[in-house]
Design an enzyme around this catalytic site. Sequence first.
Site, PDB file in Angstrom:
ATOM      1  N   LYS A  52       0.842  -1.210   0.000  1.00 19.52           N
ATOM      2  CA  LYS A  52       0.000   0.000   0.000  1.00 19.52           C
ATOM      3  C   LYS A  52       0.878   1.262   0.000  1.00 19.52           C
ATOM      4  CE  LYS A  52      -3.753  -2.444   2.341  1.00 19.52           C
ATOM      5  NZ  LYS A  52      -4.516  -2.725   3.570  1.00 19.52           N
ATOM      6  N   GLN A  96      -4.241  -1.540   9.796  1.00 22.09           N
ATOM      7  CA  GLN A  96      -4.210  -2.879   9.200  1.00 22.09           C
ATOM      8  C   GLN A  96      -4.773  -3.919  10.177  1.00 22.09           C
ATOM      9  OE1 GLN A  96      -3.481  -3.354   6.031  1.00 22.09           O
ATOM     10  NE2 GLN A  96      -3.751  -5.556   6.082  1.00 22.09           N
ATOM     11  N   ASP A 119     -10.799   2.708   4.334  1.00 21.06           N
ATOM     12  CA  ASP A 119     -11.128   1.279   4.278  1.00 21.06           C
ATOM     13  C   ASP A 119     -12.641   1.058   4.196  1.00 21.06           C
ATOM     14  OD1 ASP A 119      -9.004  -0.554   4.188  1.00 21.06           O
ATOM     15  OD2 ASP A 119      -8.486  -0.199   6.293  1.00 21.06           O
TER      16      ASP A 119
HETATM   17  N1  GUN Z   1      -6.723  -6.912   6.517  1.00 21.02           N
HETATM   18  C1  GUN Z   1      -7.102  -7.663   5.468  1.00 21.02           C
HETATM   19  N2  GUN Z   1      -7.659  -6.892   4.510  1.00 21.02           N
HETATM   20  C2  GUN Z   1      -7.631  -5.625   4.969  1.00 21.02           C
HETATM   21  C3  GUN Z   1      -8.058  -4.377   4.423  1.00 21.02           C
HETATM   22  O1  GUN Z   1      -8.602  -4.268   3.323  1.00 21.02           O
HETATM   23  N3  GUN Z   1      -7.830  -3.285   5.210  1.00 21.02           N
HETATM   24  C4  GUN Z   1      -7.263  -3.380   6.439  1.00 21.02           C
HETATM   25  N4  GUN Z   1      -7.106  -2.261   7.139  1.00 21.02           N
HETATM   26  N5  GUN Z   1      -6.853  -4.518   6.964  1.00 21.02           N
HETATM   27  C5  GUN Z   1      -7.036  -5.640   6.232  1.00 21.02           C
END
Ligand code: GUN
Length: 290
Positions: A52, A96, A119
């Site tokens: 990311k 995350q 998100d």
């Molecule tokens: N863990 C697995 N997928 C995601 C996501 O799309 N965003 C976040 N913040 N954590 C995750």
Amino acid sequence: MKILDGQLVSQATKDDLKIKVADLVQQGLKVPHLAAVLVGNDGASETYVGSKVRTCEEIGYKSTLIRLDKSIDESELLETIRKLNEDDDVDGILVQLPLPAGISEQKVIDAIDASKDVDGFHSINVGRMVQGLPTFVPATPHGIMLLLEYYKIDTKGMNAAVIGRSNIVGRPMSILLSAATNPGNCTVTLCHSQTKNIAEICRNSDLIVAALGKPGFLKADMVKEGAIVIDVGISRVTDPSKKRGYSIKGDVDFDGVAPKCSYITPVPGGVGPMTIAALMKNTFRACTAK
Ligand code: GUN
């Protein structure tokens, strides 16, 4: 059978965003700034957050990675979020997941300013998505919708099976596919660990989204001829032939299922890159839709 090439569509989306960021710069406006919070050092989470942050650099966004020790308590994490909420330079915040045991994920998510929740996990944004109002849509289902849109797949009236009811993928996916949109307008069955007849439901489906996290779960005898199959799985499976000791496997038995499909996503190179592209779109929106 046609491959839905997430790598290609993700690149096209990122190229488009790159041009838009260059426009912002030329107008003397602020570029999007994403802050990512990583608690602990889970291998998969490190990989996702790393990619990311790298993608932000690639497009021209500003990014900040905040690493916190896995031993921190909930109040320290909430304080970190409070500071990011108050920082006018930060447009998007993501924490995350998963978080260490003992920290309430929902409490942490709901502490994020909803207008920075790229998100789309905040209760307010989930509510807005359910109501079909403009909002941040969670990146994985959002990316899948972008992929279907790119390939001009008309899903109107289709029977869709979504396997897995997580808040991150399956549940929002079922909402988006059932919405009065294009793609969308599907009749959706949301399958989960207590569903009795998954194989039969899948065999009756024109579109299947496998998001349960069990490598190779969806087999050829569960899929009808001409179905569209979207594989969200990204499990690490031990593989001594690989230098890193594992390979990435999807939830679909690709070799068996692919010959029956009209369209299918590969793993890797399908949904994964689209998730990042969708997050980048959300971050752009957080910066410019103020
Ligand atoms: N863990 C697995 N997928 C995601 C996501 O799309 N965003 C976040 N913040 N954590 C995750």
